[in-house]
Structure formats: C-alpha cells, structure tokens
Design a protein around this motif. Structure first.
Motif, mmCIF file in Angstrom:
data_model
loop_
_atom_site.group_PDB
_atom_site.id
_atom_site.type_symbol
_atom_site.label_atom_id
_atom_site.label_comp_id
_atom_site.label_asym_id
_atom_site.label_seq_id
_atom_site.Cartn_x
_atom_site.Cartn_y
_atom_site.Cartn_z
ATOM 1 N N PRO A 75 18.143 4.556 10.182
ATOM 2 C CA PRO A 75 17.711 4.244 11.940
ATOM 3 C C PRO A 75 17.486 5.686 12.606
ATOM 4 C CG PRO A 75 19.853 3.693 10.944
ATOM 5 C CD PRO A 75 19.859 4.160 10.593
ATOM 6 N N GLN A 76 16.108 5.503 13.964
ATOM 7 C CA GLN A 76 15.961 6.556 14.691
ATOM 8 C C GLN A 76 16.782 7.162 15.355
ATOM 9 O OE1 GLN A 76 12.512 4.341 16.370
ATOM 10 N NE2 GLN A 76 11.321 3.635 14.928
ATOM 11 N N GLY A 77 16.892 7.950 15.401
ATOM 12 C CA GLY A 77 17.489 8.950 15.962
ATOM 13 C C GLY A 77 17.664 10.110 15.484
ATOM 14 N N HIS A 78 17.601 11.380 16.797
ATOM 15 C CA HIS A 78 18.942 12.741 16.225
ATOM 16 C C HIS A 78 19.537 12.150 15.409
ATOM 17 C CE1 HIS A 78 14.929 14.200 16.565
ATOM 18 N NE2 HIS A 78 14.557 14.509 18.427
ATOM 19 N N ARG A 79 20.438 11.337 16.271
ATOM 20 C CA ARG A 79 21.607 11.649 15.686
ATOM 21 C C ARG A 79 22.556 11.143 13.999
ATOM 22 N NH1 ARG A 79 25.397 7.697 19.003
ATOM 23 N NH2 ARG A 79 24.624 8.269 20.451
ATOM 24 N N VAL A 80 21.634 10.167 13.303
ATOM 25 C CA VAL A 80 22.055 10.134 11.860
ATOM 26 C C VAL A 80 21.802 11.241 11.927
ATOM 27 C CG1 VAL A 80 20.426 9.080 10.002
ATOM 28 C CG2 VAL A 80 20.820 7.842 11.794
ATOM 29 N N MET A 81 21.010 12.127 11.394
ATOM 30 C CA MET A 81 20.514 13.407 10.847
ATOM 31 C C MET A 81 21.637 14.701 11.161
ATOM 32 S SD MET A 81 18.037 12.298 9.236
ATOM 33 C CE MET A 81 16.949 13.932 8.965
ATOM 34 N N ARG A 82 21.700 15.187 12.312
ATOM 35 C CA ARG A 82 22.462 15.647 13.269
ATOM 36 C C ARG A 82 24.187 15.014 12.940
ATOM 37 N NH1 ARG A 82 20.522 16.104 18.942
ATOM 38 N NH2 ARG A 82 18.377 17.655 18.917
ATOM 39 N N GLN A 83 24.859 14.654 12.266
ATOM 40 C CA GLN A 83 25.486 13.817 12.780
ATOM 41 C C GLN A 83 26.310 13.771 11.077
ATOM 42 O OE1 GLN A 83 27.440 10.550 14.659
ATOM 43 N NE2 GLN A 83 27.205 12.293 16.440
ATOM 44 N N GLY A 84 25.357 14.623 10.276
ATOM 45 C CA GLY A 84 25.383 14.161 8.540
ATOM 46 C C GLY A 84 25.708 12.455 8.114
ATOM 47 N N ASP A 85 25.548 11.689 8.421
ATOM 48 C CA ASP A 85 25.123 10.203 8.491
ATOM 49 C C ASP A 85 24.525 10.075 7.159
ATOM 50 O OD1 ASP A 85 27.257 9.998 10.039
ATOM 51 O OD2 ASP A 85 26.169 9.002 11.754
ATOM 52 N N ILE A 86 23.100 10.555 7.055
ATOM 53 C CA ILE A 86 22.069 11.051 6.265
ATOM 54 C C ILE A 86 22.682 11.331 4.620
ATOM 55 C CG2 ILE A 86 21.402 13.197 6.932
ATOM 56 C CD1 ILE A 86 19.117 10.250 5.954
#
Length: 340
Positions: free
Chosen positions: A152-163
């Motif tokens: 998914p687009q957006g910074h939340r995926v990268m910041r919250q560790g979902d990636i």
C-alpha cells in the motif's frame, strides 16, 4: 578615482573582473583581481555603488562589501543580459552589470542575512532528503510488484513495521538474497525518514524562537515549513509595495499577453522561487480540504469553497495559494496575526 560612481563585479571563485564607470557612464578602469585583492581594492575606493549579479556567493560578498561603506546592489541575471554587448567574456559581463546598475528601472535582489541563508540551507537539505525517500520507497514497491506483492502507498506501512512483517511472510517466495536487498532498502528509507524528522524538529524550534513565524502560522494552511520558508525568502516585507507584488514575485499570478486594448490572461507565470510556490500550493491544498470537511463562517473559507465548486479543485488551490501569499505579506508587514 574619486569620480567613480558605479563598480560592476563579475563574481567567480578565484578571479574577479571589475568595471568602474563615472556618473556620465564613461569607463574609469577595467581590471582583473584575485580573491585576496578584492577587499583591499574596494576599501581604497570612495563610497559608490557596487553591483553584482545574484549568483553563487553574491549575498556573502554583498554583506562584506557593505561593511566597507559601499552601496551594494544585487541584480537578477535576466536584467543584466540585455546590456552585455558582443560575445560573452568576463570584461563584457562586468561592463553589462555596471550599465544595468545605472538604470533606475533595473530590478534588484534583496541581500539575505546569514540567518536567512541558514534557513534556506535547512530547507534545501530537507527537500533533497524527501526526494531521496520518495525514490527509495518507489524502488522498493516496484521491486515487490515485480514479484507479485503489492505494498500500500503511504508512509504508515514503512514506519509502523508492516513492511518487515510482509517481507518475513514472503521470505521463501522472495529468496534469501533478494530479501536482503529489500531489507537494505527498508533500512535506507527509515534512515532518511528519521533524518527528515530531525530537520522538522529544527524548523519547529525556529518557529518557537521567532514571533514573525508564529504570527504566520495563524494563516490557514501555513505550518512550520511554510512559516520558516517565507521568512527566509521574503526578509523585509516592505521591499514589496503590497501583497500582490509579493505574490507576483513567486509566480502565482496569471501570465499576461495583452495587446491592442485586449486583455489576455493565461496560466500562472511560475517565476521566482519554486520551493516557496510549491509549499504554498501544498498548504493551500491542505487548507481547502480542511474547509470542505468542517463548517466555516469566515469569508475566506466560503469564498474558496464556492470557487472550487465553480472552477474545480486545481484552479481553486492555486487561487487560494495566491491569497495566502498576499495574507502572509500583510501579516509580516503589519506584524499582526491573521484574523478570519
């Protein structure tokens, strides 16, 4: 040399070209000097106008030469070019600068202080890091897309560790070597994000220490980024006759192509500082969204909501950015917070 009126300087790194003229426009001297010889030579000259093109190190030299008692003026390069005669060389460039400075109608560039240049440097580094973060994020999503995994687009995926959880779930599908490459990209993105957050903290600290920036933040759509950027770019607001002139200086007004008494207005000029214009447009977009989500009784909100419904979102955002620029000039010129 007591009859010198204007000295034009073609700036460089090591060798400077000087061209001096008297009050009638006649050449007094034209010579080359090294970097170490420039200050002693100018200190020996009587008080006069010293003109330079607004280029690299121009603001530094303008401050240094002003301390010697001269009237320093920075000229935009596009205003100097028509006065350069013949083929281009350093001597003719300096002569063109002196000739342009003798014309009262030639526009000038305000000399920036060290504080303004520090804020500009902070914004430039921050903008470069944001571009790098966007590039890394797009590269990571593109590589995963090639393996059938959509992020998914957006910074939340990268910041919250979902990636990280996503990479762990598909480690067998991706392979050990490819997973290490992706993990390195994730770490690079997070490192860039933390550096950007550090610059954001510095901008907020600047806002707390400056009353002008706090007053600017009372304008809808103006946050710490826009407040610090406007103060660093505008400097003394009184060098603009009004807010309309400031808005025109950053290219937020229509480009005019009129003739024969017929007025033709086209798209915005996009002149001046592109970073200031871009950030104002971002702020206007955020303000318009906020106005549309909540009920507002002030005239600015009602005007832009009706305009967006009539001409569309994009044109309304540019119109609101133009209005915000004019309001910000008024806030800085009269030193009072915005009141709806």
């Amino acid at each position: 040399m007591n009859n010198i009126s204007i000295v034009g300087i073609d700036l460089a790194k090591h060798v400077f070209q000087l061209h001096a003229i008297d009050d009638k426009g006649h050449k007094v001297f034209s010579k080359k000097v090294t970097r170490d010889q420039l200050r002693p030579l100018l200190a020996q000259l009587p008080s006069c106008i010293v003109a330079m093109e607004a280029c690299g190190s121009a603001h530094y030299w303008a401050r240094e030469i002003k301390q010697l008692g001269h009237d320093t003026r920075l000229l935009p390069p596009q205003a100097v070019k028509p006065f350069i005669q013949g083929h281009k060389n350093d001597a003719r460039d300096a002569a063109g600068i002196a000739e342009a400075a003798a014309r009262p109608a030639t526009p000038r560039v305000a000399v920036k202080t060290q504080e303004q240049q520090t804020l500009q440097a902070l914004h430039r580094v921050r903008s470069r890091l944001i571009r790098a973060r966007t590039a890394v994020g797009n590269e990571l999503r593109g590589l995963l897309h090639e393996r059938g995994i959509i992020v998914p687009q957006g910074h939340r995926v990268m910041r919250q560790g979902d990636i990280h959880r996503l990479l762990d779930e598909h480690r067998e599908q991706l392979g050990a070597a490819f997973s290490e490459v992706l993990a390195d990209l994730v770490n690079e993105w997070q490192s860039l994000d933390s550096r950007i957050a550090g610059h954001d903290k510095r901008l907020k600290a600047c806002v707390k220490a400056d009353t002008r920036m706090q007053q600017l933040m009372s304008v809808p759509g103006i946050g710490p980024v826009n407040a610090t950027l406007l103060v660093s770019h505008m400097g003394d607001p009184h060098r603009f006759p009004n807010g309309r002139q400031f808005s025109a200086s950053i290219g937020l007004v229509p480009r005019q192509h009129s003739s024969g008494g017929k007025d033709i207005l086209k798209s915005i000029t996009k002149r001046g500082n592109s970073e200031v214009r871009r950030q104002l447009v971002h702020g206007a977009r955020a303000a318009l969204r906020q106005f549309q989500r909540q009920d507002h009784s002030d005239r600015l909100a009602q005007w832009i909501i009706h305009l967006a419904a009539r001409v569309g979102q994009r044109k309304a955002i540019i119109a609101l950015a133009n209005k915000m620029a004019r309001i910000c000039w008024s806030v800085l010129a009269y030193q009072r917070a915005y009141q709806a």
